[in-house]
Scaffold this motif. Sequence first.
Motif, PDB file in Angstrom:
ATOM      1  N   VAL A 157       0.849  -1.196   0.000  1.00 12.39           N
ATOM      2  CA  VAL A 157       0.000   0.000   0.000  1.00 12.39           C
ATOM      3  C   VAL A 157       0.884   1.246   0.000  1.00 12.39           C
ATOM      4  O   VAL A 157       1.936   1.274   0.640  1.00 12.39           O
ATOM      5  N   ILE A 158       0.437   2.236  -0.754  1.00 17.30           N
ATOM      6  CA  ILE A 158       1.162   3.519  -0.814  1.00 17.30           C
ATOM      7  C   ILE A 158       0.312   4.584  -0.108  1.00 17.30           C
ATOM      8  O   ILE A 158      -0.869   4.753  -0.425  1.00 17.30           O
ATOM      9  N   VAL A 159       0.913   5.261   0.832  1.00 12.29           N
ATOM     10  CA  VAL A 159       0.236   6.347   1.559  1.00 12.29           C
ATOM     11  C   VAL A 159       0.732   7.679   0.985  1.00 12.29           C
ATOM     12  O   VAL A 159       1.919   7.821   0.681  1.00 12.29           O
ATOM     13  N   GLY A 160      -0.204   8.630   0.842  1.00 10.44           N
ATOM     14  CA  GLY A 160       0.208   9.979   0.424  1.00 10.44           C
ATOM     15  C   GLY A 160       0.525  10.091  -1.052  1.00 10.44           C
ATOM     16  O   GLY A 160       1.389  10.891  -1.448  1.00 10.44           O
ATOM     17  N   PHE A 161      -0.199   9.311  -1.895  1.00 12.25           N
ATOM     18  CA  PHE A 161      -0.049   9.495  -3.346  1.00 12.25           C
ATOM     19  C   PHE A 161      -0.453  10.944  -3.648  1.00 12.25           C
ATOM     20  O   PHE A 161      -1.319  11.500  -2.988  1.00 12.25           O
ATOM     21  N   PRO A 162       0.173  11.595  -4.663  1.00 12.25           N
ATOM     22  CA  PRO A 162      -0.124  13.008  -4.932  1.00 12.25           C
ATOM     23  C   PRO A 162      -1.635  13.291  -5.002  1.00 12.25           C
ATOM     24  O   PRO A 162      -2.354  12.628  -5.749  1.00 12.25           O
ATOM     25  N   GLY A 163      -2.074  14.246  -4.205  1.00 11.35           N
ATOM     26  CA  GLY A 163      -3.475  14.662  -4.213  1.00 11.35           C
ATOM     27  C   GLY A 163      -4.380  13.823  -3.334  1.00 11.35           C
ATOM     28  O   GLY A 163      -5.577  14.112  -3.217  1.00 11.35           O
ATOM     29  N   GLU A 164      -3.855  12.775  -2.687  1.00 11.35           N
ATOM     30  CA  GLU A 164      -4.698  11.941  -1.818  1.00 11.35           C
ATOM     31  C   GLU A 164      -5.274  12.807  -0.694  1.00 11.35           C
ATOM     32  O   GLU A 164      -4.529  13.448   0.049  1.00 11.35           O
ATOM     33  N   THR A 165      -6.614  12.814  -0.576  1.00 13.26           N
ATOM     34  CA  THR A 165      -7.248  13.593   0.494  1.00 13.26           C
ATOM     35  C   THR A 165      -7.404  12.709   1.731  1.00 13.26           C
ATOM     36  O   THR A 165      -7.249  11.484   1.659  1.00 13.26           O
ATOM     37  N   GLU A 166      -7.787  13.355   2.833  1.00 10.70           N
ATOM     38  CA  GLU A 166      -8.002  12.612   4.075  1.00 10.70           C
ATOM     39  C   GLU A 166      -9.096  11.553   3.871  1.00 10.70           C
ATOM     40  O   GLU A 166      -8.971  10.422   4.318  1.00 10.70           O
ATOM     41  N   GLU A 167     -10.144  11.961   3.152  1.00  6.78           N
ATOM     42  CA  GLU A 167     -11.259  11.047   2.898  1.00  6.78           C
ATOM     43  C   GLU A 167     -10.796   9.840   2.064  1.00  6.78           C
ATOM     44  O   GLU A 167     -11.189   8.696   2.322  1.00  6.78           O
ATOM     45  N   GLU A 168      -9.977  10.122   1.076  1.00  9.59           N
ATOM     46  CA  GLU A 168      -9.469   9.035   0.215  1.00  9.59           C
ATOM     47  C   GLU A 168      -8.554   8.105   1.008  1.00  9.59           C
ATOM     48  O   GLU A 168      -8.576   6.889   0.822  1.00  9.59           O
ATOM     49  N   PHE A 169      -7.780   8.682   1.894  1.00  9.97           N
ATOM     50  CA  PHE A 169      -6.935   7.861   2.765  1.00  9.97           C
ATOM     51  C   PHE A 169      -7.808   6.959   3.647  1.00  9.97           C
ATOM     52  O   PHE A 169      -7.489   5.774   3.867  1.00  9.97           O
ATOM     53  N   GLU A 170      -8.927   7.519   4.130  1.00 10.21           N
ATOM     54  CA  GLU A 170      -9.822   6.720   4.980  1.00 10.21           C
ATOM     55  C   GLU A 170     -10.384   5.521   4.217  1.00 10.21           C
ATOM     56  O   GLU A 170     -10.662   4.473   4.803  1.00 10.21           O
ATOM     57  N   ASP A 171     -10.554   5.654   2.896  1.00 13.42           N
ATOM     58  CA  ASP A 171     -11.009   4.497   2.096  1.00 13.42           C
ATOM     59  C   ASP A 171      -9.979   3.375   2.155  1.00 13.42           C
ATOM     60  O   ASP A 171     -10.327   2.191   2.138  1.00 13.42           O
ATOM     61  N   THR A 172      -8.707   3.750   2.192  1.00 10.85           N
ATOM     62  CA  THR A 172      -7.648   2.744   2.313  1.00 10.85           C
ATOM     63  C   THR A 172      -7.747   2.035   3.667  1.00 10.85           C
ATOM     64  O   THR A 172      -7.644   0.810   3.752  1.00 10.85           O
ATOM     65  N   ILE A 173      -7.974   2.825   4.707  1.00  8.29           N
ATOM     66  CA  ILE A 173      -8.122   2.228   6.049  1.00  8.29           C
ATOM     67  C   ILE A 173      -9.318   1.270   6.063  1.00  8.29           C
ATOM     68  O   ILE A 173      -9.237   0.156   6.599  1.00  8.29           O
ATOM     69  N   LYS A 174     -10.431   1.706   5.432  1.00  9.14           N
ATOM     70  CA  LYS A 174     -11.642   0.861   5.415  1.00  9.14           C
ATOM     71  C   LYS A 174     -11.346  -0.464   4.712  1.00  9.14           C
ATOM     72  O   LYS A 174     -11.792  -1.525   5.148  1.00  9.14           O
ATOM     73  N   LEU A 175     -10.611  -0.388   3.612  1.00  5.66           N
ATOM     74  CA  LEU A 175     -10.300  -1.622   2.866  1.00  5.66           C
ATOM     75  C   LEU A 175      -9.441  -2.564   3.725  1.00  5.66           C
ATOM     76  O   LEU A 175      -9.668  -3.772   3.776  1.00  5.66           O
ATOM     77  N   ILE A 176      -8.477  -1.973   4.427  1.00  2.40           N
ATOM     78  CA  ILE A 176      -7.606  -2.796   5.289  1.00  2.40           C
ATOM     79  C   ILE A 176      -8.430  -3.460   6.403  1.00  2.40           C
ATOM     80  O   ILE A 176      -8.272  -4.645   6.689  1.00  2.40           O
TER      81      ILE A 176
END
Length: 289
Positions: A157-176
Amino acid sequence: KAWVSIMYGCNNFCSYCIVPYVRGRERSRRPEEILEEVKGLIAAGYKDITLLGQNVNSYGKDLGLGVDFADLMASIAELPGEFWLRFMTSHPKDASKKLFDTIARYPKIAKQFHLPFQSGNDRVLKAMNRHYDSAQYLELVHYGRARMPDLVLTSDVIVGFPGETEEEFEDTIKLIEHVRYDALFTFIFSPRGGTPAAKMEDPTPKEEKNRRFDRLCEVQNRISLEIHQNYIGKTMLVLVDGKDGDQLTARTEGGRLVRMYGDDALIGQFVHAKITGCTTWSLVGELAE
Ligand code: SF4
């Protein structure tokens, strides 16, 4: 342990990755050549064999022989001898149900799948040029788990891809949280010169990316520990692969690290271990024979 390259290069051009530019397009080795190499390794006593490629799931497409990766795995898994067969790495867009079925069918194929998802957010996945969305990814995971309830799943998993918002990051957490991986290889986005992602706007400060990274690791560490706790009391086949200090190290079929006391002569052998404890990153066991 042995590693066998079955193909070179990559055709995928994920927007953050330099591999296709430096290693060129996919070239598969011929199946009979791979089979001969693996036969030699088995005869020489290797017991844990990993097939390697940037995207093993597209193996054979360039050969035109009608042999795909699942066919190659099946033909190796039918060879006589005592060994576990693994592979690295898979691109989800090319991971087929046939491959999961093949893993399920053959006892010599380790019930372990490293399936990099990179992000749980569909906009970010598109910007990464990954050619799947989170629903397609989850469908694969659900299929694999339905066929093999004990399948060990790991991912990148890559964290902080260019333009990733907090909400988009939370989608990653949800998937995990949804998938509950056994382990994750986590990266903070780092631009590679010459790739499209290196030219994308990246307004998120480094401190914020670090915070997201720490939060993600916290979530995964909790899940890894919970999964490891479920091993306690089980007796399982492990391959003793070395020593760390005064303890032997071994791997389960799913690739989990086990530490236990035992004679050095066991290195290189399959033995049964009873799991008696764990940490976030490893299991503690004792010889069950
Ligand atoms: Fe290929 Fe993997 Fe790089 Fe994507 S991340 S371009 S699949 S090597």
